[in-house]
Design a protein around this motif. Sequence first.
Motif, PDB file in Angstrom:
ATOM      1  N   VAL A 169       0.833  -1.198   0.000  1.00 53.41           N
ATOM      2  CA  VAL A 169       0.000   0.000   0.000  1.00 53.41           C
ATOM      3  C   VAL A 169       0.868   1.248   0.000  1.00 53.41           C
ATOM      4  O   VAL A 169       0.527   2.257  -0.632  1.00 53.41           O
ATOM      5  CB  VAL A 169      -0.977   0.007   1.195  1.00 53.41           C
ATOM      6  CG1 VAL A 169      -0.283   0.342   2.508  1.00 53.41           C
ATOM      7  CG2 VAL A 169      -2.110   1.002   0.959  1.00 53.41           C
ATOM      8  N   SER A 170       2.023   1.195   0.652  1.00 55.05           N
ATOM      9  CA  SER A 170       2.941   2.325   0.639  1.00 55.05           C
ATOM     10  C   SER A 170       3.433   2.602  -0.777  1.00 55.05           C
ATOM     11  O   SER A 170       3.466   3.752  -1.226  1.00 55.05           O
ATOM     12  CB  SER A 170       4.124   2.037   1.566  1.00 55.05           C
ATOM     13  OG  SER A 170       5.102   3.055   1.473  1.00 55.05           O
ATOM     14  N   ARG A 171       3.805   1.546  -1.490  1.00 52.33           N
ATOM     15  CA  ARG A 171       4.288   1.708  -2.862  1.00 52.33           C
ATOM     16  C   ARG A 171       3.175   2.219  -3.771  1.00 52.33           C
ATOM     17  O   ARG A 171       3.403   3.078  -4.634  1.00 52.33           O
ATOM     18  CB  ARG A 171       4.839   0.376  -3.387  1.00 52.33           C
ATOM     19  CG  ARG A 171       5.450   0.482  -4.786  1.00 52.33           C
ATOM     20  CD  ARG A 171       6.126  -0.811  -5.221  1.00 52.33           C
ATOM     21  NE  ARG A 171       5.161  -1.901  -5.325  1.00 52.33           N
ATOM     22  CZ  ARG A 171       5.148  -2.962  -4.534  1.00 52.33           C
ATOM     23  NH1 ARG A 171       6.055  -3.071  -3.562  1.00 52.33           N
ATOM     24  NH2 ARG A 171       4.242  -3.917  -4.696  1.00 52.33           N
ATOM     25  N   LEU A 231      -4.230   1.798   7.847  1.00 49.95           N
ATOM     26  CA  LEU A 231      -4.150   0.461   7.260  1.00 49.95           C
ATOM     27  C   LEU A 231      -5.387  -0.386   7.520  1.00 49.95           C
ATOM     28  O   LEU A 231      -5.466  -1.527   7.055  1.00 49.95           O
ATOM     29  CB  LEU A 231      -2.888  -0.240   7.759  1.00 49.95           C
ATOM     30  CG  LEU A 231      -1.580   0.424   7.290  1.00 49.95           C
ATOM     31  CD1 LEU A 231      -0.370  -0.298   7.835  1.00 49.95           C
ATOM     32  CD2 LEU A 231      -1.525   0.491   5.769  1.00 49.95           C
ATOM     33  N   THR A 232      -6.354   0.176   8.215  1.00 47.34           N
ATOM     34  CA  THR A 232      -7.671  -0.456   8.280  1.00 47.34           C
ATOM     35  C   THR A 232      -8.226  -0.638   6.872  1.00 47.34           C
ATOM     36  O   THR A 232      -8.971  -1.581   6.596  1.00 47.34           O
ATOM     37  CB  THR A 232      -8.637   0.417   9.109  1.00 47.34           C
ATOM     38  OG1 THR A 232      -8.128   0.552  10.439  1.00 47.34           O
ATOM     39  CG2 THR A 232     -10.035  -0.180   9.154  1.00 47.34           C
ATOM     40  N   TRP A 233      -7.854   0.260   5.973  1.00 48.52           N
ATOM     41  CA  TRP A 233      -8.378   0.245   4.595  1.00 48.52           C
ATOM     42  C   TRP A 233      -7.289  -0.078   3.585  1.00 48.52           C
ATOM     43  O   TRP A 233      -7.326   0.397   2.452  1.00 48.52           O
ATOM     44  CB  TRP A 233      -9.020   1.594   4.275  1.00 48.52           C
ATOM     45  CG  TRP A 233     -10.182   1.909   5.149  1.00 48.52           C
ATOM     46  CD1 TRP A 233     -11.458   1.442   5.056  1.00 48.52           C
ATOM     47  CD2 TRP A 233     -10.175   2.754   6.308  1.00 48.52           C
ATOM     48  NE1 TRP A 233     -12.240   1.934   6.061  1.00 48.52           N
ATOM     49  CE2 TRP A 233     -11.485   2.752   6.854  1.00 48.52           C
ATOM     50  CE3 TRP A 233      -9.202   3.514   6.952  1.00 48.52           C
ATOM     51  CZ2 TRP A 233     -11.830   3.474   7.990  1.00 48.52           C
ATOM     52  CZ3 TRP A 233      -9.534   4.231   8.091  1.00 48.52           C
ATOM     53  CH2 TRP A 233     -10.838   4.209   8.602  1.00 48.52           C
ATOM     54  N   SER A 234      -6.319  -0.890   3.984  1.00 48.78           N
ATOM     55  CA  SER A 234      -5.203  -1.218   3.089  1.00 48.78           C
ATOM     56  C   SER A 234      -5.686  -1.798   1.757  1.00 48.78           C
ATOM     57  O   SER A 234      -5.271  -1.353   0.685  1.00 48.78           O
ATOM     58  CB  SER A 234      -4.269  -2.212   3.777  1.00 48.78           C
ATOM     59  OG  SER A 234      -3.264  -2.660   2.897  1.00 48.78           O
ATOM     60  N   GLN A 237      -5.485   0.155  -2.218  1.00 49.85           N
ATOM     61  CA  GLN A 237      -4.691  -0.353  -3.346  1.00 49.85           C
ATOM     62  C   GLN A 237      -5.501  -0.461  -4.638  1.00 49.85           C
ATOM     63  O   GLN A 237      -4.926  -0.656  -5.706  1.00 49.85           O
ATOM     64  CB  GLN A 237      -4.086  -1.708  -2.976  1.00 49.85           C
ATOM     65  CG  GLN A 237      -3.047  -1.616  -1.864  1.00 49.85           C
ATOM     66  CD  GLN A 237      -2.466  -2.965  -1.507  1.00 49.85           C
ATOM     67  OE1 GLN A 237      -1.849  -3.638  -2.349  1.00 49.85           O
ATOM     68  NE2 GLN A 237      -2.644  -3.391  -0.267  1.00 49.85           N
ATOM     69  N   LYS A 238      -6.807  -0.306  -4.541  1.00 47.40           N
ATOM     70  CA  LYS A 238      -7.665  -0.369  -5.735  1.00 47.40           C
ATOM     71  C   LYS A 238      -7.994   1.023  -6.284  1.00 47.40           C
ATOM     72  O   LYS A 238      -8.662   1.127  -7.314  1.00 47.40           O
ATOM     73  CB  LYS A 238      -8.968  -1.096  -5.392  1.00 47.40           C
ATOM     74  CG  LYS A 238      -8.778  -2.523  -4.886  1.00 47.40           C
ATOM     75  CD  LYS A 238     -10.095  -3.113  -4.396  1.00 47.40           C
ATOM     76  CE  LYS A 238      -9.902  -4.494  -3.786  1.00 47.40           C
ATOM     77  NZ  LYS A 238     -11.158  -5.038  -3.205  1.00 47.40           N
ATOM     78  N   LEU A 239      -7.533   2.079  -5.604  1.00 45.62           N
ATOM     79  CA  LEU A 239      -7.937   3.434  -5.966  1.00 45.62           C
ATOM     80  C   LEU A 239      -6.810   4.193  -6.655  1.00 45.62           C
ATOM     81  O   LEU A 239      -5.626   3.979  -6.351  1.00 45.62           O
ATOM     82  CB  LEU A 239      -8.370   4.207  -4.708  1.00 45.62           C
ATOM     83  CG  LEU A 239      -9.477   3.562  -3.855  1.00 45.62           C
ATOM     84  CD1 LEU A 239      -9.745   4.402  -2.617  1.00 45.62           C
ATOM     85  CD2 LEU A 239     -10.753   3.374  -4.669  1.00 45.62           C
ATOM     86  N   ASP A 240      -7.186   5.091  -7.556  1.00 43.97           N
ATOM     87  CA  ASP A 240      -6.182   5.985  -8.146  1.00 43.97           C
ATOM     88  C   ASP A 240      -6.034   7.221  -7.261  1.00 43.97           C
ATOM     89  O   ASP A 240      -6.658   7.321  -6.197  1.00 43.97           O
ATOM     90  CB  ASP A 240      -6.551   6.364  -9.577  1.00 43.97           C
ATOM     91  CG  ASP A 240      -7.881   7.125  -9.680  1.00 43.97           C
ATOM     92  OD1 ASP A 240      -8.300   7.749  -8.680  1.00 43.97           O
ATOM     93  OD2 ASP A 240      -8.490   7.110 -10.771  1.00 43.97           O
ATOM     94  N   PHE A 241      -5.206   8.165  -7.695  1.00 44.32           N
ATOM     95  CA  PHE A 241      -4.879   9.326  -6.864  1.00 44.32           C
ATOM     96  C   PHE A 241      -6.126  10.080  -6.409  1.00 44.32           C
ATOM     97  O   PHE A 241      -6.340  10.306  -5.207  1.00 44.32           O
ATOM     98  CB  PHE A 241      -3.952  10.274  -7.627  1.00 44.32           C
ATOM     99  CG  PHE A 241      -3.739  11.591  -6.930  1.00 44.32           C
ATOM    100  CD1 PHE A 241      -2.814  11.700  -5.897  1.00 44.32           C
ATOM    101  CD2 PHE A 241      -4.464  12.724  -7.292  1.00 44.32           C
ATOM    102  CE1 PHE A 241      -2.624  12.914  -5.239  1.00 44.32           C
ATOM    103  CE2 PHE A 241      -4.277  13.932  -6.646  1.00 44.32           C
ATOM    104  CZ  PHE A 241      -3.359  14.023  -5.608  1.00 44.32           C
TER     105      PHE A 241
END
Length: 454
Positions: free
Chosen positions: A341-343, A400-403, A407-411
Amino acid sequence: MNSNNNSSGHGELDQRNKESLDSRFNQTLKNVQGLLKGRSIPGKILLSRRSDILDDSGSQERSPSYQRSFSQNDAGTSDDMDKSVEGGVRNTNNSDGNTTVNKLTSSTSKNEAAANEVQNSAMGTRATDSARVMKFTKELSGQMVILERLRELAWSGVPPYMRPNVWRLLLGYAPPNSDRREGVLRRKRLEYLDCVAQFYDIPDTERSADEINMLRQIAVDCPRTVPDVPFFQQVRVQKSLERILYTWAIRHPASGYVQGINDLVTPFLVVFLSEYLEGSIDSWSISDMSSGKISNIEADCYWCLSKLLDGMQDHYTFAQPGIQRLVFKLKELVRRIDEPVSRHMEDQGLEYLQFAFRWFNCLLIREIPFHLVTRLWDTYLAEGDALPDFLVYIFASFLLTWSDELQKLDFQEMVMFLQHLPTQNWTYQELETVLSRAYIWHSMFNSSPSHLAS
């Protein structure tokens, strides 16, 4: 043939290492979950049943370097905990470091269901169960309150009717010596009244241009404070907020008034009003409350706000460097805990300041339902001077509750999502999950600051 045997051997070794790591992390999580069934999780101090049998010699203040740890009674031996932590961070500096931490994240998600089951009734059974109430009563009834014991209890939630007294003590506003307490509170409340008379109850002709502008900004912000709670829309409540904020700002010229501080007054106002008002906040009104009671409540809010912000002064000075520093630490911590998720956030160009600045500025008050705020603040205040650093772990756990979702979302989608997080239906269950996860990560990473170096 030898090559095949070696490959097979390495595979088996990797599998055993993975199983060992997962086992250690699972045990750590189970330990914390067990503590959530009725025992307290510490802030800065030792978690132990030993507090029940401490003699008078244990009443002395501990060294500032005294660190949080599990006791043998509650979570196995200290060596077990050290091994668990070591297993969690051992490989973070080699090429497999991020993979190792990702395994921890995976283990956490696997145990989420079990954690939720334990925490489902956590607040209802823990903060108000008879055993804990008796412990609070015992600590508060003595002539001298032992603050480290009180912090240990308060970290996991304070019974609502005890919260006003506990918060005053945790913040150092009320002295631990009961013989001095009434006199100190009376003197501080009179001092607040003098400040209001000197700085607030004067015509604008006696104020500087900067002071007039600051008062106007406060007057604009007060109606915007917790707008979804009707109680804060009452005119008399907003005038109380205005007096507290303006008086605080005049007395703290290094920062003055900064937007967001208005949010920080609200938990104190609700808690100290609860000594005079019953029932739900939705039915509260202070229109018939005497001016003497209101001034006492305002004074308590003013002094407690001052004590809270004394420990994070650079959060609200020019350019707010304290918040910027913690936002950077949050980014580093998330990178170590959940590299994917960070990346993804980095690849999308999302800066942590775009969402986390408000979290640190308002201490999550705008992000969660207001009825959960005072429970969250029990833990904040129990942390004492260590609060700023522990906020990083709470906010990492919160994010990170929503990790998976992030990861499925754009900016653009991430910006909108993080500005309007789906917490409106949260209960104490979700909040306790965030706090317990933060505690585990703090145990793993805080003693190894090199793991958070860029």
